[in-house]
Scaffold this active site. Structure first.
Site, mmCIF file in Angstrom:
data_model
loop_
_atom_site.group_PDB
_atom_site.id
_atom_site.type_symbol
_atom_site.label_atom_id
_atom_site.label_comp_id
_atom_site.label_asym_id
_atom_site.label_seq_id
_atom_site.Cartn_x
_atom_site.Cartn_y
_atom_site.Cartn_z
ATOM 1 N N GLU A 9 0.868 -1.113 -0.026
ATOM 2 C CA GLU A 9 -0.028 -0.120 -0.102
ATOM 3 C C GLU A 9 0.886 1.190 0.044
ATOM 4 O OE1 GLU A 9 -3.444 0.663 2.700
ATOM 5 O OE2 GLU A 9 -3.026 2.776 2.535
ATOM 6 N N HIS A 11 2.070 4.802 -2.267
ATOM 7 C CA HIS A 11 1.327 5.457 -3.149
ATOM 8 C C HIS A 11 2.580 6.481 -3.925
ATOM 9 C CE1 HIS A 11 -2.159 4.248 -1.315
ATOM 10 N NE2 HIS A 11 -1.735 4.505 -0.053
ATOM 11 N N HIS A 160 -9.135 0.918 -1.113
ATOM 12 C CA HIS A 160 -8.340 1.865 -0.525
ATOM 13 C C HIS A 160 -9.320 2.913 -0.076
ATOM 14 C CE1 HIS A 160 -5.711 5.223 0.511
ATOM 15 N NE2 HIS A 160 -4.645 4.471 0.674
ATOM 16 N N ASP A 285 2.233 2.236 3.750
ATOM 17 C CA ASP A 285 1.622 3.367 3.068
ATOM 18 C C ASP A 285 2.436 4.682 3.105
ATOM 19 O OD1 ASP A 285 -0.948 4.724 2.796
ATOM 20 O OD2 ASP A 285 -1.795 4.722 4.655
#
Ligand code: GRE
Ligand code: ZN
Length: 322
Positions: A9, A11, A160, A285
């Protein structure tokens, strides 16, 4: 076997996406401003931050704040360019990066085509969905072909969170100062509640029963569901009298959890006890959380080598076909 650490996860954003969502300059959401440079880098800066925390492979996905405000045709077009840029970044560093496909869900038929292109031509590893689309969750019938495409291509769908629709923003968060209303509506609480709801809707709507091979991934140590599952299962399974499986059975057959953004032991232990390590995957994240925080957390868990390998490597390799 040489151990490898995978995170999924993680980004990025492209200049085109920032331009399309009018996020540059004074309009940039504060949550993005602090990590703008790291979001825009899908190369050396990112890989240095991975090296610093012993991460071998990031499976990257768009930080899609603003995607739902785009008109349908523009959303389709800009996400196609986002997926192309992700593919180029993966091609430049194929041993360090892989990618999720972000389809434009406002045009479901085109989304199906884009998913097929991303998986079969660009080598992407899954489909990435950001919150609601025009206020609609994924169990809405118009999105069924999208989920069906993922199931047919044997790739998971990562659900998400994204900022809530305007009506929810107003009903739930009006009356608070903007500097706390926005964070409360997203990472401070709101979007974990919403993504848990999203996941439970996929179960209670019967959509996962209709697509029993579809695999769903949720982040943030299960978005609170592990803590709540026994109660939700009791109430919701009793309400679903003709369902083939209980809510817990469905969750344990079709939902996987990542640790993204969570770095403390209590939610990890709860998730492990309720869901089991075999459905859990390490994630950070990035860049909203630093990779080094993940490394520290992992080391503090003191897992056996077999458990650690499952959490950081083999579960992800199997599910994403890495
Ligand atoms: C995320 O995608 O995980 C995220 C954002 C914005 C702020 C915080 C955060 O997109 O964790
Ligand atoms: Zn995230």
């Amino acid at each position: 076997m040489l151990m490898k650490t995978v995170t999924l996860e993680e980004h990025f954003v492209t200049q085109d996406f920032f331009k399309a969502t009018h996020a540059e300059g004074d309009n940039m959401p504060p949550a993005l401003k602090a990590v703008r440079e790291r979001l825009l880098d899908i190369g050396s800066l990112r890989i240095a931050a991975m090296d610093e925390a012993s991460i071998d492979l990031q499976v990257i996905s768009l930080a899609a704040i603003g995607v739902d405000a785009l008109a349908a045709a523009e959303q389709t077009a800009v996400l196609r360019s986002v997926n192309d840029e992700a593919a180029a970044a993966v091609n430049a560093n194929p041993t360090r990066l892989a990618a999720f496909c972000t389809p434009g869900l406002k045009e479901p038929a085109n989304a199906v085509k884009e998913i097929d292109r991303c998986i079969t031509q660009l080598g992407f590893k899954g489909v990435y969905v950001n919150g609601t689309t025009d206020g609609k969750f994924l169990d809405t019938p118009e999105f069924f072909p999208v989920l069906e495409a993922a199931a047919a291509l044997k790739v998971p769908v990562y659900v998400h969170p994204a900022p809530p629709p305007a009506s929810i923003m107003s009903v739930y968060f009006d009356g608070l100062a903007p500097e706390v209303a926005m964070p409360l509506s997203i990472a401070g609480w709101g979007w974990h509640a919403e993504t848990a709801l999203h996941t439970l809707r996929l179960i209670v709507s019967g959509v996962l029963d209709r697509l029993p091979t579809l695999q769903v991934i949720i982040g943030h140590m299960g978005e609170g569901i592990p803590y709540a599952l026994a109660r939700s299962n009791g109430i919701l399974s009793a309400a679903r009298k003709s369902a083939p499986r209980t809510v817990t059975e469905t969750f344990l057959e079709q939902v996987h959890v990542t640790t993204s953004g969570y770095f403390t032991r209590p939610p990890f232990e709860c998730c492990r006890e309720v869901i089991g390590l075999n459905r859990m995957m390490y994630s950070v994240d990035y860049p909203f959380s630093p990779n080094t925080k993940g490394k520290e957390f992992l080391e503090g868990l003191n897992l056996s080598e077999a458990d650690l390998t499952q959490l950081t490597q083999t579960n992800a390799e199997r599910l994403l076909n890495l």
